[in-house]
Design a protein around this motif. Structure first.
Motif, short mmCIF file in Angstrom:
data_model
loop_
_atom_site.label_atom_id
_atom_site.label_comp_id
_atom_site.label_asym_id
_atom_site.label_seq_id
_atom_site.Cartn_x
_atom_site.Cartn_y
_atom_site.Cartn_z
N ALA A 1 34.47 49.23 47.42
CA ALA A 1 33.44 48.80 46.48
C ALA A 1 34.02 48.58 45.09
CB ALA A 1 32.32 49.84 46.42
N ALA A 2 34.96 49.44 44.68
CA ALA A 2 35.59 49.30 43.37
C ALA A 2 36.42 48.02 43.30
CB ALA A 2 36.46 50.52 43.06
N LEU A 3 37.12 47.71 44.39
CA LEU A 3 37.93 46.49 44.43
C LEU A 3 37.05 45.24 44.39
CD1 LEU A 3 40.65 47.45 47.05
CD2 LEU A 3 41.02 46.96 44.64
N VAL A 4 35.93 45.29 45.08
CA VAL A 4 34.99 44.15 45.08
C VAL A 4 34.45 43.95 43.67
CG1 VAL A 4 32.76 43.33 45.89
CG2 VAL A 4 34.38 44.34 47.51
N ASP A 5 34.06 45.03 43.01
CA ASP A 5 33.54 44.93 41.64
C ASP A 5 34.59 44.33 40.71
OD1 ASP A 5 31.08 45.96 42.33
OD2 ASP A 5 31.58 48.02 41.77
N ALA A 6 35.86 44.70 40.92
CA ALA A 6 36.93 44.19 40.06
C ALA A 6 37.09 42.68 40.22
CB ALA A 6 38.24 44.90 40.39
N GLN A 7 36.92 42.17 41.44
CA GLN A 7 37.05 40.73 41.65
C GLN A 7 35.84 39.98 41.12
OE1 GLN A 7 39.95 39.71 42.30
NE2 GLN A 7 40.61 41.81 42.73
N LEU A 8 34.66 40.55 41.30
CA LEU A 8 33.46 39.91 40.75
C LEU A 8 33.53 39.86 39.23
CD1 LEU A 8 30.67 41.51 42.98
CD2 LEU A 8 31.59 39.20 43.12
N ALA A 9 34.17 40.86 38.63
CA ALA A 9 34.27 40.90 37.17
C ALA A 9 35.12 39.76 36.61
CB ALA A 9 34.86 42.25 36.74
N ARG A 10 35.89 39.10 37.45
CA ARG A 10 36.63 37.91 37.00
C ARG A 10 35.67 36.78 36.64
NH1 ARG A 10 42.10 38.15 38.28
NH2 ARG A 10 42.70 39.76 39.82
N PHE A 11 34.45 36.85 37.17
CA PHE A 11 33.44 35.83 36.93
C PHE A 11 32.19 36.51 36.36
CE2 PHE A 11 36.10 34.85 40.55
CZ PHE A 11 36.56 33.57 40.28
N PRO A 12 32.29 37.10 35.17
CA PRO A 12 31.22 37.96 34.65
C PRO A 12 29.88 37.27 34.46
CG PRO A 12 32.82 37.45 32.92
CD PRO A 12 33.41 36.97 34.21
N GLU A 13 29.92 35.99 34.11
CA GLU A 13 28.66 35.28 33.88
C GLU A 13 28.18 34.54 35.12
OE1 GLU A 13 29.25 32.72 30.57
OE2 GLU A 13 29.63 34.35 29.15
N ARG A 14 29.10 34.31 36.05
CA ARG A 14 28.76 33.48 37.20
C ARG A 14 28.39 34.29 38.45
NH1 ARG A 14 27.98 28.59 34.74
NH2 ARG A 14 29.78 28.05 33.43
N LEU A 15 29.19 35.31 38.76
CA LEU A 15 29.00 36.04 40.00
C LEU A 15 28.40 37.44 39.82
CD1 LEU A 15 32.16 35.13 42.11
CD2 LEU A 15 29.94 33.99 42.01
N VAL A 16 28.76 38.13 38.75
CA VAL A 16 28.25 39.49 38.58
C VAL A 16 26.72 39.53 38.62
CG1 VAL A 16 28.08 41.43 36.98
CG2 VAL A 16 30.29 40.36 37.41
N PRO A 17 26.01 38.66 37.90
CA PRO A 17 24.54 38.72 37.98
C PRO A 17 23.98 38.34 39.35
CG PRO A 17 25.27 37.45 36.06
CD PRO A 17 26.45 37.63 36.96
N ARG A 18 24.82 37.73 40.18
CA ARG A 18 24.36 37.26 41.49
C ARG A 18 25.01 38.04 42.63
NH1 ARG A 18 25.15 33.22 37.86
NH2 ARG A 18 23.45 31.71 37.59
N ALA A 19 25.57 39.18 42.34
CA ALA A 19 26.34 39.93 43.33
C ALA A 19 25.54 40.27 44.58
CB ALA A 19 26.90 41.21 42.71
N ASP A 20 24.25 40.51 44.42
CA ASP A 20 23.43 40.89 45.57
C ASP A 20 22.55 39.75 46.08
OD1 ASP A 20 24.36 43.60 45.64
OD2 ASP A 20 23.14 44.00 43.86
N ASN A 21 22.83 38.54 45.59
CA ASN A 21 22.13 37.36 46.10
C ASN A 21 22.81 36.84 47.36
OD1 ASN A 21 20.71 37.67 43.74
ND2 ASN A 21 21.22 35.68 42.89
#
Length: 301
Positions: free
Chosen positions: A155-175
């Motif tokens: 889960a920590a590794l997934v969060d780290a990769q999503l954080a590369r796209f803070p405006e694009r993917l982080v808000p949509r992580a559970d979509n």
């Protein structure tokens, strides 16, 4: 005493693949040093994507070999390529629409999971294939402390990769991925490839279908990966992106390497212009004197 040369991160030697009577890849050689950014370009049908498919194990070569850090990979095995540290994206984006963005990225870590897949080596044997499946099912229902710890790390590794796209993917992580725009699906695929923390990252036209703003954003993210020392092989038609990022450029035509060098050297190589425009049009343009169209094709303007 001088240091011994470092082993190439990726070595492709005399790679060949034919489909019927068509030689799609004809003796391709590619050496990529650790941390190097190499782009592969060429006209449509030149063998770029087939080369990437061979390197990543999607296709089995007719001849030749692929090595990562000097280790020869089993031909035509995506699992062996992933285990050796090769991750990739595809020319036509491949995300699982029914899974969330987070779940899509987590899939990229499947080769690193050990506690939850204790008998996966037995899956190669048809008679014993049911044993790893049974073990994984039991551990999914009754996770051990090791499995729970592995899940937290994942889960920590997934969060780290999503954080590369803070405006694009982080808000949509559970979509669910099917709700994403085309550009965000491509970003999800890049994040999934990076989740493996690859030794070699293969990107097959990551900016395809993106507008100028989106392409510039991808370029900045790739520049950050390059600055961090990530070894990257890029297949791309957008040559301004290639020229801005590449340490070296490899040009393919009809399955063969016809030119290799820095972006500046490639821009001034007449063989590249001939490959893109054809000999007849090159002569009509006045021989070596370039037209505006030729300059655009090789990224010189």
């Amino acid at each position: 005493m001088s240091e011994s040369p470092r082993e190439p991160a990726l070595a492709v030697r005399d790679l060949r693949k034919s489909f019927g009577g068509v030689k799609a890849v004809d003796g391709v050689e590619l050496i990529v040093a650790p941390g190097e950014f190499v782009s592969i370009i060429g006209p449509n049908g030149s063998g770029k994507t087939t080369t990437v498919n061979l390197v990543s194990g999607v296709l089995r070569p007719d001849a030749g070999r692929v090595e990562v850090d000097g280790l020869r990979l089993r031909p035509g095995s995506q699992e062996a390529a992933a285990a050796a540290g090769i991750a990739r994206t595809f020319q036509n984006g491949r995300v699982f629409g029914s899974l969330t963005v987070r779940e899509n990225v987590e899939i990229g870590l499947h080769t690193t999971v050990t506690a939850a897949r204790p008998l996966r080596s037995l899956a190669r044997f048809p008679v014993l294939r049911w044993l790893p499946l049974l073990a994984e099912t039991v551990l999914a229902l009754v996770p051990t402390p090791a499995v729970r710890a592995e899940r937290r790390a994942t889960a920590a590794l997934v969060d780290a990769q999503l954080a590369r796209f803070p405006e694009r993917l982080v808000p949509r992580a559970d979509n669910h991925a099917y709700t994403l725009s085309y550009a965000n699906r491509r970003r999800t695929e890049i994040a999934r490839a990076l989740a493996l923390r690859p030794r070699v990252l293969l990107l097959d036209e990551p900016a395809a279908g993106m507008n100028q703003t989106e392409t510039a954003e991808v370029g900045r993210q790739l520049a950050e990966l390059k600055a961090a020392g990530q070894t990257i092989v890029l297949v791309e038609h957008k040559l301004d992106l290639v020229n801005a990022l590449s340490d070296r450029v490899i040009v393919l035509d009809e399955g063969r390497v016809i030119a290799e060098g820095t972006p500046e050297q490639i821009q001034n190589d007449e063989r590249v212009i001939e490959a893109y425009l054809g000999r007849r049009r090159l002569r009509a343009a006045g021989g070596p004197r370039r037209t505006t169209a030729e300059k655009v094709i090789v990224g010189a303007e």
